[in-house]
Design a protein around this motif. Structure first.
Motif, PDB file in Angstrom:
ATOM      1  N   PHE A   4      38.275 -18.767-102.747  1.00 38.23           N
ATOM      2  CA  PHE A   4      36.991 -18.530-103.422  1.00 38.23           C
ATOM      3  C   PHE A   4      36.014 -19.694-103.239  1.00 38.23           C
ATOM      4  CE2 PHE A   4      39.356 -15.279-105.815  1.00 38.23           C
ATOM      5  CZ  PHE A   4      38.429 -14.261-105.847  1.00 38.23           C
ATOM      6  N   GLY A   5      36.441 -20.730-102.517  1.00 41.57           N
ATOM      7  CA  GLY A   5      35.509 -21.810-102.201  1.00 41.57           C
ATOM      8  C   GLY A   5      35.610 -23.035-103.093  1.00 41.57           C
ATOM      9  N   ALA A   6      36.684 -23.152-103.877  1.00 43.57           N
ATOM     10  CA  ALA A   6      36.840 -24.356-104.705  1.00 43.57           C
ATOM     11  C   ALA A   6      36.873 -25.605-103.829  1.00 43.57           C
ATOM     12  CB  ALA A   6      38.124 -24.258-105.523  1.00 43.57           C
ATOM     13  N   GLY A   7      36.260 -26.682-104.334  1.00 43.63           N
ATOM     14  CA  GLY A   7      36.275 -27.938-103.596  1.00 43.63           C
ATOM     15  C   GLY A   7      37.551 -28.729-103.869  1.00 43.63           C
ATOM     16  N   ARG A   8      37.960 -28.736-105.134  1.00 43.92           N
ATOM     17  CA  ARG A   8      39.169 -29.454-105.529  1.00 43.92           C
ATOM     18  C   ARG A   8      40.000 -28.552-106.425  1.00 43.92           C
ATOM     19  NH1 ARG A   8      37.601 -34.781-108.757  1.00 43.92           N
ATOM     20  NH2 ARG A   8      39.752 -35.454-108.428  1.00 43.92           N
ATOM     21  N   VAL A   9      41.326 -28.601-106.239  1.00 41.80           N
ATOM     22  CA  VAL A   9      42.235 -27.962-107.185  1.00 41.80           C
ATOM     23  C   VAL A   9      43.199 -29.034-107.673  1.00 41.80           C
ATOM     24  CG1 VAL A   9      44.017 -26.213-107.556  1.00 41.80           C
ATOM     25  CG2 VAL A   9      42.049 -25.697-106.083  1.00 41.80           C
ATOM     26  N   ILE A  10      43.310 -29.165-108.990  1.00 44.04           N
ATOM     27  CA  ILE A  10      44.257 -30.112-109.567  1.00 44.04           C
ATOM     28  C   ILE A  10      45.380 -29.315-110.208  1.00 44.04           C
ATOM     29  CG2 ILE A  10      44.580 -32.018-111.189  1.00 44.04           C
ATOM     30  CD1 ILE A  10      41.484 -32.470-110.940  1.00 44.04           C
ATOM     31  N   ALA A  11      46.596 -29.499-109.701  1.00 40.93           N
ATOM     32  CA  ALA A  11      47.737 -28.685-110.129  1.00 40.93           C
ATOM     33  C   ALA A  11      48.626 -29.494-111.059  1.00 40.93           C
ATOM     34  CB  ALA A  11      48.524 -28.213-108.907  1.00 40.93           C
ATOM     35  N   ILE A  12      49.089 -28.845-112.125  1.00 40.02           N
ATOM     36  CA  ILE A  12      49.846 -29.539-113.166  1.00 40.02           C
ATOM     37  C   ILE A  12      51.208 -28.883-113.353  1.00 40.02           C
ATOM     38  CG2 ILE A  12      49.846 -30.168-115.626  1.00 40.02           C
ATOM     39  CD1 ILE A  12      46.568 -29.523-115.068  1.00 40.02           C
ATOM     40  N   ASP A  13      52.275 -29.674-113.274  1.00 40.63           N
ATOM     41  CA  ASP A  13      53.634 -29.180-113.480  1.00 40.63           C
ATOM     42  C   ASP A  13      54.512 -30.398-113.740  1.00 40.63           C
ATOM     43  OD1 ASP A  13      54.941 -26.158-112.433  1.00 40.63           O
ATOM     44  OD2 ASP A  13      56.320 -27.764-113.008  1.00 40.63           O
ATOM     45  N   ARG A  14      55.835 -30.188-113.825  1.00 46.02           N
ATOM     46  CA  ARG A  14      56.747 -31.320-113.959  1.00 46.02           C
ATOM     47  C   ARG A  14      57.805 -31.333-112.882  1.00 46.02           C
ATOM     48  NH1 ARG A  14      60.216 -29.704-119.272  1.00 46.02           N
ATOM     49  NH2 ARG A  14      60.310 -31.969-119.454  1.00 46.02           N
ATOM     50  N   LEU A  15      57.953 -30.224-112.136  1.00 45.44           N
ATOM     51  CA  LEU A  15      59.024 -30.118-111.150  1.00 45.44           C
ATOM     52  C   LEU A  15      58.526 -30.617-109.790  1.00 45.44           C
ATOM     53  CD1 LEU A  15      60.322 -26.599-112.165  1.00 45.44           C
ATOM     54  CD2 LEU A  15      61.375 -28.805-112.709  1.00 45.44           C
ATOM     55  N   PRO A  16      59.171 -31.653-109.238  1.00 41.17           N
ATOM     56  CA  PRO A  16      58.692 -32.272-107.996  1.00 41.17           C
ATOM     57  C   PRO A  16      58.542 -31.278-106.850  1.00 41.17           C
ATOM     58  CG  PRO A  16      60.495 -33.547-108.967  1.00 41.17           C
ATOM     59  CD  PRO A  16      60.368 -32.308-109.774  1.00 41.17           C
ATOM     60  N   GLU A  17      59.513 -30.330-106.719  1.00 42.08           N
ATOM     61  CA  GLU A  17      59.437 -29.419-105.567  1.00 42.08           C
ATOM     62  C   GLU A  17      58.223 -28.486-105.694  1.00 42.08           C
ATOM     63  OE1 GLU A  17      61.926 -29.561-107.720  1.00 42.08           O
ATOM     64  OE2 GLU A  17      62.468 -27.573-108.488  1.00 42.08           O
ATOM     65  N   ARG A  18      57.862 -28.129-106.923  1.00 43.90           N
ATOM     66  CA  ARG A  18      56.711 -27.248-107.108  1.00 43.90           C
ATOM     67  C   ARG A  18      55.401 -28.019-106.905  1.00 43.90           C
ATOM     68  NH1 ARG A  18      58.368 -22.792-111.716  1.00 43.90           N
ATOM     69  NH2 ARG A  18      60.381 -22.325-110.799  1.00 43.90           N
ATOM     70  N   LEU A  19      55.382 -29.275-107.350  1.00 48.37           N
ATOM     71  CA  LEU A  19      54.187 -30.098-107.126  1.00 48.37           C
ATOM     72  C   LEU A  19      53.993 -30.334-105.631  1.00 48.37           C
ATOM     73  CD1 LEU A  19      54.583 -32.609-110.098  1.00 48.37           C
ATOM     74  CD2 LEU A  19      52.812 -30.855-109.834  1.00 48.37           C
ATOM     75  N   VAL A  24      53.089 -17.710-109.491  1.00 47.51           N
ATOM     76  CA  VAL A  24      51.707 -17.286-109.753  1.00 47.51           C
ATOM     77  C   VAL A  24      50.749 -18.455-109.563  1.00 47.51           C
ATOM     78  CG1 VAL A  24      50.100 -16.502-111.550  1.00 47.51           C
ATOM     79  CG2 VAL A  24      52.299 -15.345-111.259  1.00 47.51           C
ATOM     80  N   GLY A  25      51.131 -19.628-110.078  1.00 46.07           N
ATOM     81  CA  GLY A  25      50.307 -20.820-109.902  1.00 46.07           C
ATOM     82  C   GLY A  25      50.077 -21.134-108.427  1.00 46.07           C
ATOM     83  N   GLN A  26      51.125 -21.000-107.626  1.00 44.73           N
ATOM     84  CA  GLN A  26      50.994 -21.283-106.185  1.00 44.73           C
ATOM     85  C   GLN A  26      49.967 -20.351-105.533  1.00 44.73           C
ATOM     86  OE1 GLN A  26      52.254 -23.853-104.709  1.00 44.73           O
ATOM     87  NE2 GLN A  26      53.701 -24.509-106.299  1.00 44.73           N
ATOM     88  N   PHE A  27      50.046 -19.062-105.865  1.00 47.00           N
ATOM     89  CA  PHE A  27      49.068 -18.127-105.295  1.00 47.00           C
ATOM     90  C   PHE A  27      47.674 -18.379-105.873  1.00 47.00           C
ATOM     91  CE2 PHE A  27      52.941 -15.670-104.280  1.00 47.00           C
ATOM     92  CZ  PHE A  27      52.722 -15.561-102.915  1.00 47.00           C
ATOM     93  N   ALA A  28      47.644 -18.796-107.130  1.00 49.15           N
ATOM     94  CA  ALA A  28      46.351 -19.089-107.754  1.00 49.15           C
ATOM     95  C   ALA A  28      45.680 -20.271-107.055  1.00 49.15           C
ATOM     96  CB  ALA A  28      46.545 -19.384-109.238  1.00 49.15           C
ATOM     97  N   ILE A  29      46.447 -21.320-106.776  1.00 49.61           N
ATOM     98  CA  ILE A  29      45.894 -22.506-106.106  1.00 49.61           C
ATOM     99  C   ILE A  29      45.287 -22.113-104.753  1.00 49.61           C
ATOM    100  CG2 ILE A  29      46.553 -24.655-104.938  1.00 49.61           C
ATOM    101  CD1 ILE A  29      48.764 -24.874-107.225  1.00 49.61           C
ATOM    102  N   ARG A  30      46.062 -21.339-103.987  1.00 46.93           N
ATOM    103  CA  ARG A  30      45.581 -20.936-102.658  1.00 46.93           C
ATOM    104  C   ARG A  30      44.361 -20.006-102.783  1.00 46.93           C
ATOM    105  NH1 ARG A  30      50.412 -22.703-102.779  1.00 46.93           N
ATOM    106  NH2 ARG A  30      51.475 -23.601-100.972  1.00 46.93           N
ATOM    107  N   VAL A  34      44.768 -26.175-112.555  1.00 44.71           N
ATOM    108  CA  VAL A  34      45.723 -25.076-112.684  1.00 44.71           C
ATOM    109  C   VAL A  34      47.005 -25.595-113.333  1.00 44.71           C
ATOM    110  CG1 VAL A  34      47.105 -23.348-111.456  1.00 44.71           C
ATOM    111  CG2 VAL A  34      44.790 -23.895-110.648  1.00 44.71           C
ATOM    112  N   TRP A  35      47.289 -25.119-114.544  1.00 45.92           N
ATOM    113  CA  TRP A  35      48.546 -25.473-115.211  1.00 45.92           C
ATOM    114  C   TRP A  35      49.628 -24.500-114.758  1.00 45.92           C
ATOM    115  CZ3 TRP A  35      44.036 -26.928-117.248  1.00 45.92           C
ATOM    116  CH2 TRP A  35      43.961 -28.067-118.055  1.00 45.92           C
ATOM    117  N   GLY A  36      50.740 -25.028-114.272  1.00 46.35           N
ATOM    118  CA  GLY A  36      51.848 -24.189-113.854  1.00 46.35           C
ATOM    119  C   GLY A  36      51.863 -23.981-112.360  1.00 46.35           C
ATOM    120  N   CYS A  37      52.866 -24.549-111.696  1.00 48.53           N
ATOM    121  CA  CYS A  37      52.985 -24.393-110.243  1.00 48.53           C
ATOM    122  C   CYS A  37      54.161 -23.502-109.891  1.00 48.53           C
ATOM    123  CB  CYS A  37      53.102 -25.756-109.571  1.00 48.53           C
ATOM    124  SG  CYS A  37      51.650 -26.773-109.836  1.00 48.53           S
TER     125      CYS A  37
END
Lengths: 397, 249
Positions: free
Chosen positions: A210-225, A199-205, A193-196
Motif C-alpha cells: 500500500f506504499g508505507a515508507g516504514r513498518v515497525i514490527a513488534i514481537d518477542r520471538l527472534p525467528e518471527r522478528l 497474519v502480522g507477516q502478511f500485514a507487514i508485506r 504492527v504488533w504481532g509477527c
C-alpha cells in the motif's frame, strides 16, 4: 473420515467421524488436500472463546477439490472437479451486507444468530469451525468438509500452483491485507504492527504494497522478528524495550501514522496491569487481554488510525478511551471481507509478487494435530505456521 | 391489531407445546424424583416441582403478546405471496411440522413439541389485505389457542420490506414455565423472532442456514447438553436440499 475435534480446553483429538453430507441446496462437499492451524484456533484450544461444543470439528483455513454440489448451487460459479480455496467466512451474496461488500457481516449464514446477538447486538456471518455463536459449522481440519453457499465463497485455483502458495488465501493473507488496508496508508506513512505471527507477516508485506515508507514490527520471538526484517521492517522486542516509548523515539515524538493490533485477545506483556488482565481472564471476569490494543492507542499519532485484525471475543477493561477520543483516532476492524480480496491476491501470487509459503514452518499429517496445537501454542521448535495434510499417513516415530 | 378483543377461554391451552395437564404430570414427577434423592439438591428439585405444580394448577395466566420486525431485502408483493402460501410456513417456522390448507379460509397447523408430541390447531384467516396484511386465529377445538398477524410495509427509503409479526398466546403456569420454555428455545417470543429471521434468509438466500445433521466428533454428555442450550435441536430431520421444494430466491 478423519477429523480434528475439540474435546475440551487443551484437548484436541483426531476421531473417525461420518463423512459430511449436502444439507442445504447451495452446499458443496470438498475433499480437502491442505488445511492449516490458525493463531485464532489457539484461542479455542486455550478455551477462551465461549460456545464451543465437545466434539466440534475445528479448522477454517482449507482448500481441496469439489466432489459434490447441492441442487441449488450456481454451476457457473462452482462445479464438481474444481480445485478451490474456501474462505473462512460464509456469505450468502444476496443480503444488504453482502451487496455492500461487507461479506463477513452476511445476515443469512449464522443459524445461531440469536446467540451472537446476545453478546454483540447483531450477528456477523457464519464461520467454519469457530464456536456455535458464529454458526457452529464443522471445520476444515478434516478429510472432507461441507461448504454452505458454495457458489459465493470458494475461489477456483488453476492447476500448476502448489497448494502451499494459495492455501493462505483462505484467511491469513487477506486478513493481513485488510489489516493494512484499514490503516488508511498514504505513501511514505509509518506503520507499527504488533504481532509477527502469520497474519502480522502478511500485514507487514501488505503495508509495503500500500506504499508505507516504514513498518515497525513488534514481537518477542527472534525467528518471527527476523522474518519481519526480511520483509524490510524495523523491529522491536517488547521483552527488551517499552514499546510506546520506543515508538515515540523512533518517530521523533510524532507517533506512527497507524497502529495495527495483529495479536488480539491473548496478548502478552509486562507489569501489574498485564498480571491483572491474566488473573481476570483466568477467572472469566474478562475474556480478552487488551494489552496490545492499549499500547496501540497510546502509541498512535494524533489523528491516526488503529487497525485491529486480531481477534477479540467479548469484553475488555481499562481501554484508554480518553486518549482515543482526545487524539481524534479512528479504529477499523472486523472479520475479513474475504470475497473482496481473494481474486486480486491470487493474481498477485500468480504474478510472482509474493509467495505466501514463506510462513510455513511445519508440514504434518492430520493425525499430528494434537501435538501440533501444543507446539504452536508454546512456540516450540520455531513454529510459525502448521500446514496439515489430511491424506498423508503419520510416519512411525 | 384488530383481534385484541379475541376471547381467551380459561380452559384453553396456548402456543406453548405442552398443556397444563402434561405440565402437572411433569411437575409431580419432578417432586417425586427430588424427594427420593434424599439430598439437598433433591430437596431443591422437589421444591421446584412443587412450585411448577402450583403454577400449573392455577388458572390460566393472562394472554400475552409478542411482536418482532425484520427488514427483508424484497418487495412487499413478493413477501406477501410467499407468506400467504401457508404450505411455505414450515420452511421458516422451525416448530411447525406441516400446514395443510383446508376449505374456505381455514388451514390445519401441526407443530411438534418436546418428546415429539404433536400439537394441532385449525386456523382461520380473520383479516387480509393483499401485499399488506394477513391475520389469523385458532378455532375452538384446537390444542392451542392463539392468534396472530403479519404485516408487510415497504421501506420509504427503498431498503426492502419491513415484515412485522405479532402473536398472541397464553402460557400455562405463567412465568415459571415461561422460563423453562425459554431455556429450550420454545418461548413464543423466541420462536416469532426466529421465524422472521428465517423468512428473511429464505427470501434473500433461497435457504435457511443450518448445521442440523452435520458431521461432528463424539459429543459426550457435555456436548449434547450444549446442543440443547444452544437450541440446536430441530423438528426438521430432513435436509432442505433433499426436500425437492422449489427454490424461492
Amino acid at each position: 473420515m478423519k477429523a480434528v475435534c475439540w474435546m475440551g480446553k487443551e484437548r484436541i483429538e483426531v476421531h473417525d467421524v461420518p463423512d459430511p453430507k449436502i444439507l442445504n441446496p447451495r452446499d458443496a462437499i470438498v475433499r480437502i488436500t491442505t488445511t492449516c492451524i490458525c493463531g485464532s484456533d489457539l484461542h479455542l484450544y486455550n478455551g477462551f472463546v465461549p460456545t464451543l461444543e465437545q466434539g466440534d470439528i475445528l479448522g477454517h483455513e482449507f482448500m481441496g477439490e469439489v466432489v459434490e454440489v447441492g441442487p441449488g448451487v450456481n454451476k457457473d460459479k462452482i462445479s464438481v472437479g474444481d480445485r478451490v480455496v474456501v474462505p473462512f467466512t460464509i456469505a450468502c451474496g444476496e443480503c444488504q451486507s453482502c451487496k455492500d461488500q461487507l461479506w463477513s457481516l452476511c445476515d443469512n449464514t449464522n443459524p445461531n444468530a440469536w446467540l451472537a446477538e446476545k453478546l454483540m447486538g447483531y450477528s456477523p456471518s457464519g464461520l467454519f469451525g469457530y464456536t456455535h455463536m458464529m454458526g457452529g459449522y464443522a471445520g476444515g481440519q478434516a478429510q472432507y468438509a461441507r461448504v454452505p453457499m458454495a457458489d459465493v465463497g470458494p475461489i477456483r485455483i488453476p492447476d500448476g500452483i502448489p497448494d502451499e502458495k494459495v492455501v493462505f488465501l483462505s484467511d491469513i493473507f487477506p486478513t493481513g491485507y485488510m489489516g493494512a488496508e484499514n490503516c488508511n496508508i498514504r505513501p511514505g506513512d509509518t506503520i507499527a504492527v504488533w504481532g509477527c505471527g502469520p497474519v502480522g507477516q502478511f500485514a507487514i508485506r501488505s503495508c509495503f504494497m500500500f506504499g508505507a515508507g516504514r513498518v515497525i514490527a513488534i514481537d518477542r520471538l527472534p525467528e518471527r522478528l527476523r522474518m519481519a526484517e526480511q520483509a524490510g521492517a524495523e523491529t522491536l522486542n517488547f521483552d527488551d524495550v517499552d514499546v510506546v516509548e520506543a515508538l515515540k523515539d523512533m518517530t521523533g515524538n510524532h507517533g506512527p501514522d497507524a497502529c495495527m493490533d495483529a495479536v488480539g485477545m491473548e496478548a502478552w506483556g509486562h507489569g501489574v496491569i498485564f498480571a491483572m488482565d491474566r488473573a481476570k481472564q483466568m477467572t472469566r471476569m474478562q475474556m480478552d487481554r487488551p494489552v496490545v490494543l492499549r499500547q496501540a492507542i497510546m502509541a498512535c499519532k494524533k489523528g491516526g488510525t488503529v487497525s485491529v485484525p486480531g481477534v477479540y471475543a467479548s469484553f475488555i477493561d481499562k481501554v484508554p478511551m480518553g486518549a482515543f477520543m482526545n487524539k481524534g483516532l479512528t479504529m477499523k476492524t472486523g472479520q475479513t471481507h474475504m470475497m473482496r480480496y481473494m481474486q486480486p491476491l491470487l493474481e498477485r501470487i500468480q504474478a510472482g509478487e509474493i509467495d505466501p509459503s514463506f510462513v510455513i514452518s511445519h508440514k504434518l499429517p492430520l493425525e499430528s494435530a494434537p501435538g501440533a496445537y501444543r507446539m504452536f501454542r508454546d512456540k516450540q521448535d520455531h513454529c510459525t505456521k502448521v500446514v496439515l495434510k489430511p491424506w498423508e499417513q503419520q510416519q512411525a516415530a | 391489531m384488530n383481534q385484541s378483543n379475541l376471547p381467551f377461554s380459561r380452559q384453553a391451552s396456548s402456543q406453548f407445546p405442552f398443556g397444563s395437564k402434561g405440565l402437572l404430570l411433569g411437575a409431580g414427577a419432578l417432586m417425586l424424583y427430588g424427594l427420593t434423592r434424599r439430598s439437598k439438591s433433591g430437596l431443591a428439585l422437589a421444591t421446584a416441582g412443587g412450585v411448577l405444580a402450583f403454577r400449573a394448577a392455577k388458572p390460566q395466566s393472562a394472554p400475552q403478546n409478542t411482536r418482532a420486525t425484520f427488514l427483508v431485502n424484497t418487495s412487499p408483493e413478493r413477501a406477501y405471496v410467499l407468506w400467504r402460501d401457508f404450505q411455505n410456513l414450515p420452511r421458516f417456522m422451525a416448530h411447525l411440522k406441516s400446514v395443510q390448507v383446508l376449505e374456505g379460509n381455514r388451514s390445519e397447523w401441526i407443530a411438534v413439541g418436546p418428546m415429539d408430541r404433536e400439537v394441532r390447531w385449525t386456523a382461520e384467516i380473520t383479516g387480509e389485505r393483499p401485499n399488506e396484511l394477513i391475520a389469523w386465529r385458532s378455532l375452538p377445538g384446537s390444542d392451542v389457542e392463539t392468534s396472530g398477524s403479519v404485516e408487510f410495509r415497504r421501506d420509504p427509503l427503498d431498503r426492502g420490506t419491513y415484515v412485522t409479526a405479532e402473536v398472541r398466546y397464553r402460557i400455562p403456569g405463567g412465568s415459571a414455565t415461561a422460563a423453562l420454555a425459554g431455556i429450550f428455545g420454545k418461548h413464543p417470543e423466541f420462536m416469532v423472532r426466529e421465524a422472521l429471521r428465517r423468512f428473511k434468509s429464505l427470501v434473500e438466500a433461497g435457504e435457511t442456514p443450518t448445521i442440523s445433521g452435520q458431521t461432528h466428533g463424539p459429543r459426550g454428555l457435555h456436548g449434547r447438553t450444549e446442543e440443547v442450550l444452544f437450541r440446536e435441536t430441530t423438528n426438521h430431520p430432513e435436509p432442505q436440499a433433499a426436500s425437492g421444494l422449489p427454490r424461492i430466491a
